[in-house]
Design a protein around this motif. Structure first.
Motif, PDB file in Angstrom:
ATOM      1  N   THR A 103       1.919   1.599  -6.983  1.00 41.43           N
ATOM      2  CA  THR A 103       1.565   2.751  -6.150  1.00 41.43           C
ATOM      3  C   THR A 103       2.702   3.059  -5.180  1.00 41.43           C
ATOM      4  N   ASP A 144      -3.871   2.731  -4.457  1.00 44.00           N
ATOM      5  CA  ASP A 144      -3.871   1.656  -5.462  1.00 44.00           C
ATOM      6  C   ASP A 144      -5.296   1.296  -5.894  1.00 44.00           C
ATOM      7  N   ASP A 154       4.307  -5.858  -7.448  1.00 42.78           N
ATOM      8  CA  ASP A 154       3.511  -5.410  -8.602  1.00 42.78           C
ATOM      9  C   ASP A 154       4.268  -5.584  -9.922  1.00 42.78           C
ATOM     10  N   HIS A 163      -2.261   4.099  -9.863  1.00 40.71           N
ATOM     11  CA  HIS A 163      -1.504   4.001 -11.115  1.00 40.71           C
ATOM     12  C   HIS A 163      -2.252   3.219 -12.201  1.00 40.71           C
ATOM     13  N   HIS A 164      -3.576   3.059 -12.045  1.00 36.22           N
ATOM     14  CA  HIS A 164      -4.353   2.333 -13.056  1.00 36.22           C
ATOM     15  C   HIS A 164      -4.879   3.280 -14.128  1.00 36.22           C
ATOM     16  N   ASP A 197       1.299  -4.641  -3.419  1.00 36.42           N
ATOM     17  CA  ASP A 197       1.446  -3.201  -3.648  1.00 36.42           C
ATOM     18  C   ASP A 197       0.599  -2.407  -2.667  1.00 36.42           C
TER      19      ASP A 197
HETATM   20 MN    MN Z   1      -0.698  -1.589  -7.815  1.00 39.28          MN
END
Ligand code: MN
Ligand code: 5GP
Length: 319
Positions: free
Chosen positions: A129, A81, A159, A109-110, A24
């Motif tokens: 991401t 990311d 991912d 995106h966490h 990713d």
């Molecule tokens: Mn990722």
């Protein structure tokens, strides 16, 4: 100022990715890099670690500067990311002055994101991401050419483990379709990611799987430095092993303990959905997603197993 405007305004952009780079981050960096080139911008792509051999197939990967000493002057830093600046490793620690003096955009995106930046684009509903980069390019009206599409699809396929993870949504699939329509070769990418296993990797996995343990809904195994040497494998060849453990029927949580030279242990956790492992990882100063998270501990393999299994047991009892 919004991320979009910061990028449109910058003449030179530094794009940074995280330690232990995965498909990713590498796909997102290269996809964004090719898009920046098409916008007539200068850019540099930097990573605090080497690109794993398994991702050398991604076009343009040779542009990535691995472990740079000092970053050159730039108008903007874009961290991809990356939920925490510490995940940028030496790229962050060796360039604190630059991070203080130029705008920083974070695209991530966490759910555990704690990145303080000039602009943060955080979407924990995005499966990758790379998905967020596609949205951003649309917002900036930047066309996606076949090479950019390929790189971004690498990010999404890797991912989501080929569209299999729980965070794969109809939006993920729509974005993937749009990339395929722009020329990204899906089956070629899948072959490069999943049909190119070195024998050393399987022999390492075989070794670790022969020593698998199951107790109270947790399945786990360890990778020692000795096993890596014996199998002639590199540390990055453990990637994917914990996802095999995550398929164990009797377990709610899977864990992989990897011995790291210098006296620390990298812990990777996967959950079938009952337990939120991102929460547990945050307690240990790590992070990730509810079903896939990780952290490091400064202790021996035995101590790490004891501590983590106890904590997972407690988490499962609460869930
Ligand atoms: Mn990722
Ligand atoms: P893995 O177990 O495959 O290394 O990582 C699973 C997920 O957890 C990834 O999304 C990764 O970014 C995140 N993660 C793993 N280790 C750490 C860590 O030490 N700190 C943070 N913040 N996130 C981590």
């Amino acid at each position: 100022m919004e991320a979009k405007q910061l990028i449109l305004k910058a003449r030179h952009v530094t794009v940074a990715g995280h330690i232990s780079p995965d498909g990713d981050v590498i796909g997102s960096m290269l996809g964004l890099g090719f898009a920046l080139a098409s916008m007539g911008k200068e850019y540099v792509l930097v990573l605090p670690d080497n690109v794993p051999a398994s991702l050398k197939f991604v076009p343009g990967v040779e542009q990535i500067v691995e472990k740079p000493k000092k970053l050159a002057a730039t108008d903007l830093i874009v961290a991809l990311d990356t939920s925490d600046p510490k995940r940028l490793g030496s790229v962050y620690h060796d360039n604190l002055d630059l991070f203080q003096s130029v705008p920083v955009v974070n695209i991530d995106h966490h759910i555990t994101n704690n990145f303080v930046a000039t602009s943060v684009i955080l979407d924990s509903s995005a499966a990758a991401t790379a998905e967020q980069i596609v949205d951003l390019l649309h917002e900036m009206s930047v066309p996606i050419d076949p090479t950019t599409a390929l790189c971004l699809l690498v990010g999404i396929v890797s991912d989501t483990q080929c569209f299999r993870t729980a965070n794969t949504t109809s939006r993920t699939l729509e974005i993937a379709v749009s990339l395929i329509e722009r020329g990204a070769p899906l089956s070629w990418i899948v072959d490069c990611l999943y049909k190119a296993l070195p024998v050393s990797k399987l022999s390492l996995w075989g070794n670790a799987l022969s020593d698998i343990r199951l107790s109270g809904g947790i399945v786990w195994t360890c990778i020692t430095q000795e096993a890596l040497h014996r199998c002639n494998a590199s540390g990055e060849e453990t990637e994917g092993l914990v996802d095999v453990l995550a398929g164990v029927k009797e377990a709610e949580v899977a864990a992989l303990f990897k011995e790291v030279p210098g006296g620390s242990v990298k812990v990777s956790l996967r959950s079938s959905g009952k337990a939120d492992v991102a929460r547990l990882a945050s307690d240990f100063k790590g992070g990730g997603h509810p079903r896939a998270a990780g952290f490091s501990l400064e202790c021996s393999l035995d101590e790490a197993q004891e501590l983590v299994i106890r904590s997972v047991n407690r988490l499962l009892a609460e869930s």
